[in-house]
Design a protein around this motif. Structure first.
Motif, short mmCIF file in Angstrom:
data_model
loop_
_atom_site.label_atom_id
_atom_site.label_comp_id
_atom_site.label_asym_id
_atom_site.label_seq_id
_atom_site.Cartn_x
_atom_site.Cartn_y
_atom_site.Cartn_z
N THR A 232 0.82 -1.21 0.00
CA THR A 232 0.00 0.00 0.00
C THR A 232 0.86 1.26 0.00
O THR A 232 0.36 2.36 0.24
N SER A 233 2.15 1.10 -0.29
CA SER A 233 3.05 2.26 -0.26
C SER A 233 3.88 2.40 -1.53
O SER A 233 4.89 3.10 -1.54
N ASP A 234 3.48 1.70 -2.62
CA ASP A 234 4.23 1.84 -3.87
C ASP A 234 3.48 2.75 -4.84
O ASP A 234 2.43 3.32 -4.50
N ASP A 235 4.01 2.86 -6.06
CA ASP A 235 3.43 3.82 -7.00
C ASP A 235 2.19 3.30 -7.72
O ASP A 235 1.68 3.95 -8.64
N THR A 236 1.68 2.12 -7.31
CA THR A 236 0.43 1.63 -7.89
C THR A 236 -0.78 2.12 -7.10
O THR A 236 -1.92 1.81 -7.46
N VAL A 237 -0.57 2.88 -6.04
CA VAL A 237 -1.64 3.31 -5.15
C VAL A 237 -2.08 4.72 -5.49
O VAL A 237 -1.26 5.64 -5.64
N THR A 238 -3.39 4.88 -5.64
CA THR A 238 -3.99 6.22 -5.83
C THR A 238 -5.26 6.27 -4.99
O THR A 238 -5.53 5.39 -4.18
N HIS A 239 -6.05 7.34 -5.19
CA HIS A 239 -7.36 7.44 -4.54
C HIS A 239 -8.42 7.39 -5.61
O HIS A 239 -8.36 8.13 -6.60
N ALA A 240 -9.43 6.53 -5.46
CA ALA A 240 -10.43 6.32 -6.50
C ALA A 240 -11.74 7.01 -6.16
O ALA A 240 -12.26 6.86 -5.07
N SER A 263 -10.60 7.37 2.63
CA SER A 263 -9.83 6.43 3.43
C SER A 263 -9.57 5.12 2.68
O SER A 263 -8.77 4.32 3.13
N VAL A 264 -10.26 4.90 1.56
CA VAL A 264 -10.08 3.69 0.78
C VAL A 264 -9.14 3.97 -0.39
O VAL A 264 -9.44 4.80 -1.25
N LEU A 265 -8.01 3.29 -0.38
CA LEU A 265 -7.04 3.47 -1.45
C LEU A 265 -7.47 2.69 -2.69
O LEU A 265 -8.21 1.72 -2.61
N SER A 266 -6.95 3.13 -3.82
CA SER A 266 -7.17 2.43 -5.08
C SER A 266 -5.83 2.02 -5.65
O SER A 266 -4.87 2.77 -5.57
N LYS A 267 -5.78 0.80 -6.23
CA LYS A 267 -4.54 0.31 -6.81
C LYS A 267 -4.75 -0.03 -8.28
O LYS A 267 -5.83 -0.46 -8.69
N VAL A 268 -3.69 0.13 -9.06
CA VAL A 268 -3.70 -0.26 -10.47
C VAL A 268 -2.70 -1.40 -10.64
O VAL A 268 -1.78 -1.56 -9.84
N PRO A 269 -2.87 -2.23 -11.68
CA PRO A 269 -1.96 -3.38 -11.86
C PRO A 269 -0.59 -2.94 -12.35
O PRO A 269 -0.43 -1.88 -12.96
N ILE A 270 0.41 -3.81 -12.11
CA ILE A 270 1.75 -3.53 -12.63
C ILE A 270 1.90 -4.03 -14.05
O ILE A 270 2.76 -3.56 -14.80
N VAL A 271 1.04 -4.98 -14.44
CA VAL A 271 1.07 -5.49 -15.82
C VAL A 271 -0.26 -6.13 -16.15
O VAL A 271 -0.93 -6.70 -15.27
N SER A 272 -0.68 -6.00 -17.40
CA SER A 272 -1.88 -6.66 -17.90
C SER A 272 -1.47 -7.62 -19.01
O SER A 272 -0.80 -7.23 -19.97
N LEU A 273 -1.85 -8.87 -18.86
CA LEU A 273 -1.44 -9.93 -19.79
C LEU A 273 -2.64 -10.31 -20.66
O LEU A 273 -3.68 -10.75 -20.15
N GLU A 274 -2.49 -10.13 -21.97
CA GLU A 274 -3.61 -10.36 -22.87
C GLU A 274 -3.19 -11.22 -24.06
O GLU A 274 -2.29 -10.84 -24.81
#
Length: 389
Positions: A232-240, A263-274
């Motif tokens: 919860t402390s890397d660059d994938t965390v934002t606020h949604a 108070s609820v954090l939002s995260k994005v993936p580090i990679v999307s595999l398609e």
């Protein structure tokens, strides 16, 4: 070592068997095997009596018998006739201690279909996901101790991220396209949403956590596999605070608005595999890599098991079969992949053999779909469990 077992019926037809076991506790004598002449009408119960007689133990044990990789479920004579084997041949028969069917001790009743379960390997708590849109936590005695409400549609999967006797964190994925991470404090019996993972455009149907619990992967109806960090402390965390469109399995869509909660954090993936053509139902990390996060396996509606290199984001190899894949798991002990399907088969794959026959074995027993499979994390003797629909 050899012996004769006299026929006990009017039939005198006999066959020589080479009896052996890999369970040293139940080995007869010092030899690896024993040769016996036995009547062909003998079945599992009769053979089990013979083994107990040879062992000469006070306590009798039930045994199962394996010929050519399959359990003997008929008489020896019926097996020989069905497989076109002459009684003049010597038949290799392996015996193993029978595993008695498990007996239920408690029932955990839900209001709708149970879609997923996460066992108490990290905590003394069991988590379940349900089509009623809720995640439930259960004690080992079968009591419901918490109901986690945040998903707006059916919850399809659940997995533990971390935990101990006092606190734990789990994730859940659902038809509302979201993955929620939940914190549970067993001392106060309180739960809260730690963060929400956004990025999928379809139902999240499968989750897998790597062995070091630093990453997890999600499989989705949108045809993608996404990899996330648990931090919860890397660059994938934002606020949604955004809205999204939910797409159901029948293709219909509906708008939903996420509750604005700072108070609820939002995260994005580090990679999307398609690469899958259609929905992805299941995903599993390579459990033989230890704490490394390099290789991922996925299965889907396109009848394929795909191997992914996470760092490059590439589908390095694909393996196909005849039916849609519903469930998938990888074994750290054997290196094999087990899959459940829309037929009644479980297939075992060897991802290391990318040139030859990759489906190494088909297990038959079920009469309907097999939507979930799981390898034992500790045993290579009794390696596989599965759930049927």
């Amino acid at each position: 070592m050899s012996a004769n077992i006299e026929a006990t019926s009017t039939s005198t037809q006999q066959v020589q068997i080479r009896l052996s076991t890999r369970q040293s506790k139940y080995r007869v004598g010092s030899d690896e095997s024993i040769l016996l002449m036995v009547p062909t009408h003998l079945r599992r119960f009769n053979l089990s009596e013979i083994v107990n007689h040879l062992l000469n133990e006070d306590k009798k044990s039930p045994f199962d018998f394996i010929i050519a990789g399959k359990f003997l479920r008929t008489s020896l004579g019926q097996y020989l006739e069905k497989n076109g084997i002459s009684t003049e041949n010597t038949i290799d028969v392996e015996y193993v201690l029978s595993s008695m069917p498990p007996k239920p001790t408690n029932a955990m009743d839900h209001e709708d279909w149970v879609s997923g379960i996460a066992g108490p390997s990290l905590t003394s708590t069991i988590a379940t996901s349900c089509y009623d849109g809720n995640v439930r936590l259960w004690s080992m005695t079968g009591s419901c101790i918490a109901v986690l409400k945040k998903h707006e549609r059916s919850v399809k999967s659940v997995a533990w991220l971390s935990g101990n006797a006092n606190s734990s964190r789990l994730i859940s994925g659902g038809e509302d396209q979201s993955i929620f991470a939940w914190d549970y404090d067993s001392r106060s019996n309180k739960t809260k949403v730690a963060y929400e993972c956004v990025g999928h455009k379809g139902s999240v149907d499968g989750l897998s956590v790597n062995s070091s619990r630093t990453h997890f992967a999600s499989a989705s109806f949108d045809g993608s596999v996404k990899v996330w960090t648990t931090s919860t402390s890397d660059d994938t965390v934002t606020h949604a605070t955004s809205s999204s469109t939910t797409t159901s399995a029948d293709g219909s869509s509906s708008k939903r608005k996420r509750t604005e909660d700072s108070s609820v954090l939002s995260k994005v993936p580090i990679v999307s595999l398609e690469a899958h053509v259609g929905a992805v139902s299941s995903v599993a990390f390579n459990k033989g890599e230890g704490s490394s996060v390099h290789t991922l396996f996925s299965g889907g509606a396109d009848h394929s098991v795909r191997i992914w290199d996470i760092e490059s984001g590439k589908n390095t190899h694909s393996m196909g079969c005849e039916k849609m894949i519903l469930g998938l798991d990888h074994s750290a002990h054997s290196g094999l992949i087990a899959t459940g399907h829309t037929d009644n088969l479980i297939r075992l794959w060897d991802p290391r053999d990318q040139k030859g026959l990759v489906v190494k074995m088909k297990l038959t027993s079920h009469k309907n779909w097999v939507p979930s499979v799981s390898w034992s994390p500790t045993s290579s003797v009794h390696p596989l469990f599965w759930i049927i629909r």
